[in-house]
Scaffold this active site. Structure first.
Site, short mmCIF file in Angstrom:
data_model
loop_
_atom_site.label_atom_id
_atom_site.label_comp_id
_atom_site.label_asym_id
_atom_site.label_seq_id
_atom_site.Cartn_x
_atom_site.Cartn_y
_atom_site.Cartn_z
N ASP A 23 0.86 -1.19 0.00
CA ASP A 23 0.00 0.00 0.00
C ASP A 23 0.89 1.24 0.00
OD1 ASP A 23 -1.91 1.98 0.46
OD2 ASP A 23 -1.91 1.62 2.64
N ASN A 25 -0.62 4.55 -0.38
CA ASN A 25 -1.37 5.78 -0.06
C ASN A 25 -2.01 5.76 1.33
OD1 ASN A 25 -3.45 4.03 -0.47
ND2 ASN A 25 -4.38 5.14 -2.18
N ASP A 27 -4.23 3.76 2.76
CA ASP A 27 -5.62 3.35 2.98
C ASP A 27 -5.73 1.89 3.44
OD1 ASP A 27 -5.06 1.95 0.66
OD2 ASP A 27 -6.72 2.79 -0.52
N ASP A 31 -1.80 -1.49 -3.77
CA ASP A 31 -2.17 -0.78 -4.99
C ASP A 31 -1.12 -0.99 -6.08
OD1 ASP A 31 -0.09 1.06 -4.16
OD2 ASP A 31 -1.59 2.04 -2.88
N ASP A 100 -5.83 -11.75 -14.66
CA ASP A 100 -6.93 -12.68 -14.46
C ASP A 100 -8.05 -12.35 -15.44
OD1 ASP A 100 -7.65 -14.88 -12.67
OD2 ASP A 100 -6.61 -13.72 -11.14
N ASP A 201 -10.06 -17.77 -14.98
CA ASP A 201 -10.75 -18.26 -13.80
C ASP A 201 -11.81 -19.29 -14.18
OD1 ASP A 201 -11.16 -17.78 -10.84
OD2 ASP A 201 -13.18 -17.30 -11.55
#
Length: 555
Positions: A23, A25, A27, A31, A100, A201
């Site tokens: 991460d 940022n 939060d 990301d 994916d 998937d």
């Protein structure tokens, strides 16, 4: 054909679960910029391909496998510009990227489904699978993979729609050619940006048997087995050949299809180059060896004899018929291998290295899930409320309320098998938040991140990371690992999994102990003076193996 280069046969794939990688940022959610930040680390490990779990716009009912917009990056991960920068920077680091492809189903928030549920006359209604009920109940007895019925009634159209997974994940109707055209267009959208392939998937579920017969019901379950009735359906090969013809054959990419309930014989049909479908598949047979009376959430340990039989069968049968294996111990849906197949206590490092050796010397394309190269373990959380996974909650509820398993026993089963074991944040250092975030992580950290983390691992040249680095280098350098014939050795040994790989130039002997004690083991005479390519102990004793020892000999 563009795919004739088959670069993926010598490649090693590293799977990134973006939500839990890094991460940037604050939060608490990983990301795209976090992935860019660690490309040097991934290049240092030596892998060739990054497989990224879904980052598309999604309500996150099933952690991104419920997609509401296939052509947009979810803001929690960043922007399309961020993704394009990641793709460019990864290629500069000699790393390819595969995404994916989730097209058995969409999110119920996708505009197609919103239109489909509004009216039977809307053209999008036929994008999904709708049925009238029987005798005021569901069209058949199929159960969803996350619990409950696989059918949900919509009053707006007075019909049931099919969802093999959560009710928020309605299945697409691949019988409708417009659906297939939509899928091929969105694939081209990403391929034209320069991605290097797809992990597909549950792609063998796209063709449903038109009879929609009831599935078999196990004694401990209420609903029938939907996958039994939907896996490898009557038009699956036709659809994949069409996909190859319309899209895949036009790009130099790799493809891997996730395929539950697939035998080696079926896998050969999907991966034989002459059939023009996919490059490889993910099979689940070795992942089911520790199942039991309550399915995956049973407190069972695998048997080595079963593991030998299953992995050897896939090695020999695919090789004999021109198919290709994908090799994996773990992914975002599976617990950590060192806990499941090794020893996550005293011999954590040794057993992590041993498991890496066993897998990476086999024929196929190996997959490393984030943290596997650190020897990460399952996360022992104190309460069911510490978990985030839909399947985990439903499994715990079924264990305690339907099967009347005691809560502490149910929690042990969750600890052993929950998908969240793989989803705890990547531990970059030993700090309170593991260097993953400055905020509150979306899921709890593994409590042992102060012992197992990247910073400490990179300082220790005997660590699992550097062992994996060496395994990957050997694979790149030795053609016998790509092309050599596999032969199981000493099949009846209860403690040791050993095999040879042989081509015209070289022969390898791979020896892996699964015992937590010293094992008497006589190395075959022909290998006694052979070069040892890699081993996980400093001192080698010819006539015995240390706990979880692994060696690779070459002549």
């Amino acid at each position: 054909m563009a795919q004739a280069t088959e670069w993926w046969k010598k490649s090693v794939v590293y799977q990134i679960y973006p939500k839990s990688f890094q991460d940037t940022n604050g939060d608490g959610i990983g990301d795209i910029n976090g992935i860019i930040e660690h490309l040097d680390y991934l290049e240092k490990l030596g892998v060739d391909v990054l497989w990224l779990n879904p980052m598309y716009v999604s309500p996150q009912v099933d952690n991104g496998y419920d997609i509401a917009n296939y052509r947009a990056i979810d803001p929690m991960f960043g922007t399309m510009e961020d993704f394009e920068k990641l793709l460019s920077e990864a290629h500069k680091h000699h790393l390819k990227i595969i995404l994916d492809l989730v097209v058995n189903h969409t999110s119920d928030q996708h505009p197609w489904f919103k239109a489909a549920e509004s009216s039977v006359d809307d053209p999008h209604h036929d994008y999904y699978i709708w049925k009238k009920g029987r005798n005021g109940q569901e069209p058949n007895n199929w159960g969803g993979s996350f619990g409950g019925s696989a059918w949900t009634y919509k009053e707006s159209v007075a019909e049931y729609y099919l969802h093999l997974f959560a009710k928020e994940q309605p299945d697409l109707n691949w019988e409708n050619p417009k659906v297939r055209e939509e899928v091929y267009d969105l694939m081209k959208f990403w391929l034209d940006k320069g991605i290097d392939g797809f992990r597909m998937d549950v792609i063998n579920l796209i063709s449903k048997n038109p009879a929609y017969l009831d599935g078999a019901v196990r004694e401990v379950e209420k609903y029938g087995d939907a996958h039994q009735m939907t896996a490898n359906g009557p038009r699956a090969h036709e659809f994949l050949q069409e996909m190859n013809r319309e899209v895949l054959s036009k790009y130099d990419i790799m493809t891997v299809g996730e395929m539950p309930r697939t035998s080696p014989e079926k896998a050969v049909e999907y991966t034989d180059p002459k059939r023009h479908e996919l490059d490889m598949i993910f099979q689940f047979e070795h992942m089911g060896l520790d199942g039991g009376p309550f399915g995956k959430f049973s407190e069972n340990r695998f048997k080595l004899s079963d593991l030998k039989q299953v992995l050897s069968k896939w090695q020999t049968e695919l090789s004999a018929h021109g198919g290709w294996n994908s090799l994996y111990w773990s992914n975002h849906d599976q617990p950590r291998p060192v806990t499941r197949f090794g020893n996550d206590g005293k011999y954590r490092v040794e057993s992590a290295k041993m498991l890496g050796t066993l897998l990476h010397m086999m024929q196929g394309t190996p997959y490393v899930f984030e943290g596997e190269e650190l020897g990460m373990t399952n996360a022992k959380f104190d309460s069911i409320n510490d978990y985030q996974d839909l399947e985990t909650f439903n499994g715990y509820k079924e264990l305690t309320e339907v099967h009347h398993v005691a809560p502490d026993a149910a929690l042990r089963a969750i600890y052993a098998k929950s998908r969240d074991n793989a989803r705890t944040p990547m531990p970059w250092n030993a700090s309170e938040k593991a260097g993953f975030t400055t905020g509150e992580p979306w899921i709890k950290l593994n409590p042992n991140n102060d012992e197992i983390n990247v910073e400490d691992t990179l300082k220790d040249f005997n660590s699992v990371f550097y062992f994996y680095q060496k395994l990957i280098k050997i694979r790149h350098e030795l053609p016998v690992i790509t092309d050599g014939v596999y032969q199981l050795v000493d099949a009846e040994n209860p403690d040791v999994f050993s095999y040879t790989r042989t081509d015209d130039d070289d022969q390898l002997l791979v020896i892996c102990s699964f015992a937590d004690h010293v094992v008497d083991y006589k190395v075959p005479t022909s290998f006694r003076d052979a070069e040892v390519l890699i081993d996980n102990y400093d001192q080698i004793e010819t006539d015995n193996l240390q706990p979880f020892e692994s060696r690779v000999y070459k002549i």
